[in-house]
Design a protein around this motif. Structure first.
Motif, PDB file in Angstrom:
ATOM      1  N   ASP A  19      55.188  31.991 -22.265  1.00 56.46           N
ATOM      2  CA  ASP A  19      56.504  31.920 -22.883  1.00 56.46           C
ATOM      3  C   ASP A  19      57.138  33.296 -22.690  1.00 56.46           C
ATOM      4  N   GLU A  20      58.069  33.403 -21.749  1.00 62.51           N
ATOM      5  CA  GLU A  20      58.586  34.698 -21.335  1.00 62.51           C
ATOM      6  C   GLU A  20      59.852  35.134 -22.061  1.00 62.51           C
ATOM      7  N   LEU A  65      48.166  28.297 -22.543  1.00 62.20           N
ATOM      8  CA  LEU A  65      49.496  28.729 -22.961  1.00 62.20           C
ATOM      9  C   LEU A  65      49.395  30.159 -23.482  1.00 62.20           C
ATOM     10  N   SER A  67      51.845  33.374 -25.220  1.00 59.22           N
ATOM     11  CA  SER A  67      53.123  33.820 -25.766  1.00 59.22           C
ATOM     12  C   SER A  67      53.095  35.344 -25.859  1.00 59.22           C
TER      13      SER A  67
END
Length: 108
Positions: A19-20, A65, A67
């Motif tokens: 999550d950029e 995933l 973050s």
């Protein structure tokens, strides 16, 4: 480690979806630190020593995933918003009910 070995090792990682969004709120030093943290996370959790393990995890649909941490500017802004919201004291919520007929009457 020579080029061939490095290239072979790069093929032994599971895919990671980062999550950029938080990178947009970071300064350059924070961005470099976040990049190093991402590489450490990748080495720790995504690397598979044997191709057999990599193939079985990929076949099972294992995707990681990640973050990125929140930047200093964004965390300061969120803290400021939280302070404004909490400074109001004990505010009781108000419930407003609107009927569909009220909306239809307004637009006609």
């Amino acid at each position: 480690m020579n080029k061939r070995q490095m290239k072979k090792k790069q093929g032994k990682y599971l895919p990671i979806l980062p999550d950029e969004f938080n990178l947009l709120t970071m300064t350059e030093e924070e961005w470099k630190r976040a990049e190093a943290d991402f590489k450490a996370y990748r080495e720790k959790y995504a690397f598979r020593k044997r191709y057999k393990d990599l193939k079985s995890d990929s076949k099972n649909g294992k995707i990681l995933l990640y973050s990125y941490p929140i930047g200093a500017k964004k965390s300061a802004f969120m803290k400021e918003l939280q302070d404004v919201g909490l400074s109001q004291g004990d505010v009781k919520p108000i419930t407003i009910v609107q009927k569909l007929s009220d909306v239809n009457d307004f637009y006609q």
